[in-house]
Design a protein around this motif. Structure first.
Motif, mmCIF file in Angstrom:
data_model
loop_
_atom_site.group_PDB
_atom_site.id
_atom_site.type_symbol
_atom_site.label_atom_id
_atom_site.label_comp_id
_atom_site.label_asym_id
_atom_site.label_seq_id
_atom_site.Cartn_x
_atom_site.Cartn_y
_atom_site.Cartn_z
ATOM 1 N N THR A 235 2.451 -5.032 5.277
ATOM 2 C CA THR A 235 1.636 -5.816 4.258
ATOM 3 C C THR A 235 1.871 -7.287 4.368
ATOM 4 O O THR A 235 2.989 -7.888 4.424
ATOM 5 N N GLN B 283 0.837 -1.191 0.050
ATOM 6 C CA GLN B 283 0.160 -0.005 0.048
ATOM 7 C C GLN B 283 0.711 1.242 0.052
ATOM 8 O O GLN B 283 0.317 2.499 0.192
ATOM 9 N N TYR B 284 2.114 1.069 0.035
ATOM 10 C CA TYR B 284 2.992 2.225 -0.085
ATOM 11 C C TYR B 284 3.811 2.339 -1.345
ATOM 12 O O TYR B 284 4.328 1.391 -1.920
ATOM 13 N N ARG C 57 -3.553 -6.296 3.808
ATOM 14 C CA ARG C 57 -3.373 -5.812 4.950
ATOM 15 C C ARG C 57 -3.297 -6.978 6.131
ATOM 16 O O ARG C 57 -4.135 -7.899 6.065
ATOM 17 N N ALA D 7 6.534 -1.858 6.858
ATOM 18 C CA ALA D 7 6.246 -0.848 6.303
ATOM 19 C C ALA D 7 7.399 0.072 6.072
ATOM 20 O O ALA D 7 8.621 -0.430 6.636
ATOM 21 N N THR E 132 8.509 4.917 9.632
ATOM 22 C CA THR E 132 6.895 5.020 9.968
ATOM 23 C C THR E 132 6.368 4.190 10.910
ATOM 24 O O THR E 132 7.200 3.222 11.114
ATOM 25 N N ARG E 133 5.297 4.439 11.230
ATOM 26 C CA ARG E 133 4.536 3.426 12.422
ATOM 27 C C ARG E 133 3.534 2.913 11.978
ATOM 28 O O ARG E 133 2.602 1.873 12.542
ATOM 29 N N ARG E 134 3.532 2.872 10.536
ATOM 30 C CA ARG E 134 2.186 2.260 9.913
ATOM 31 C C ARG E 134 2.311 0.722 9.761
ATOM 32 O O ARG E 134 3.331 0.335 9.950
ATOM 33 N N VAL E 135 0.927 0.055 9.417
ATOM 34 C CA VAL E 135 1.012 -1.217 9.333
ATOM 35 C C VAL E 135 1.651 -1.961 8.191
ATOM 36 O O VAL E 135 1.901 -1.327 6.961
#
Length: 224
Positions: free
Chosen positions: A217, A36-37, A154, A208, A212-215
């Motif tokens: 994949t 998603q990035y 996700r 990720a 970043t602290r994003r989720v």
């Protein structure tokens, strides 16, 4: 669970999503992206396609990944239930040099076609939003011996596994649209695919991008 007609839901989603950029960070006009990035993660090499190999994108959306395969000499086929998504794909990637595109539900297409594929893949697509008890056998029937199934989505929220509701927002005065999705932890995906006759199954969570602290994949690979 009151589920929205899938074509209506994904038409609505398509209108909310930005188009793929004209070029990526390397200046490429087509590229493959599992996550998603932007400019992150592995590429089409996960499919292990032979030269000129035939690949099926189930839930192809606006067709960027399938267009990349076509641009690199592969026989790329994309299916999606959303006519809005497919119209955007055809407008950008063309009819002659781009991928073959069809409006179809994944299981129905796989059951009706007589074609076989070197790889079937799904990037946040039908493998996330179709009952795996129906879809996994249908995919395996259409994969050539040794062919690859690869998909990404996700990772699940802790404690929320199996069939879940996924919401597509609309206007402030409208209820969201509801579609179904199937969430499993990596080891559960590995067991599920093995139960359906797949081999060499590997499910991992790709971290990720740094900083970043994003989720991450979830990426799953398997072989027919």
């Amino acid at each position: 669970m009151d589920v929205t007609d899938t074509a209506i839901a994904w038409d609505t989603y398509s209108r909310q999503r930005p188009d793929r950029r004209p070029v990526n960070a390397r200046g490429d006009t087509t590229w493959f992206n599992w996550t998603q990035y932007p400019d992150h993660g592995p590429g089409a090499e996960l499919l292990e396609l032979p030269p000129g190999g035939r690949a099926l994108d189930i839930g192809c959306g606006k067709g960027g990944n399938a267009a990349h395969l076509a641009a690199t000499g592969m026989q790329a086929v994309g299916i999606d239930v959303s006519p809005v998504q497919l119209r955007a794909a055809r407008e950008r990637w063309g009819y002659e040099s781009g991928p073959e595109l069809y409006q179809a539900e994944a299981v129905s297409f796989l059951r009706d076609t007589t074609e076989s594929f070197d790889a079937v893949y799904s990037v946040y697509g039908a493998l996330w939003f179709t009952d795996p008890a129906r879809l996994l056998p249908a995919v395996r029937e259409r994969l050539r011996p040794g062919g690859r199934l690869v998909f990404s989505q996700r990772p699940p929220v802790e404690g929320c596994y199996g069939r879940q509701a996924s919401y597509i927002l609309r206007g402030d005065d409208e209820d969201p649209l509801v579609v179904q999705r199937w969430d499993y932890e990596p080891d559960a995906w590995e067991r599920l695919l093995a139960e359906h006759g797949y081999t060499g199954v590997r499910a991992t969570v790709l971290t990720a991008p740094a900083g970043t602290r994003r989720v991450g994949t979830l990426v799953v690979t398997a072989r027919a």
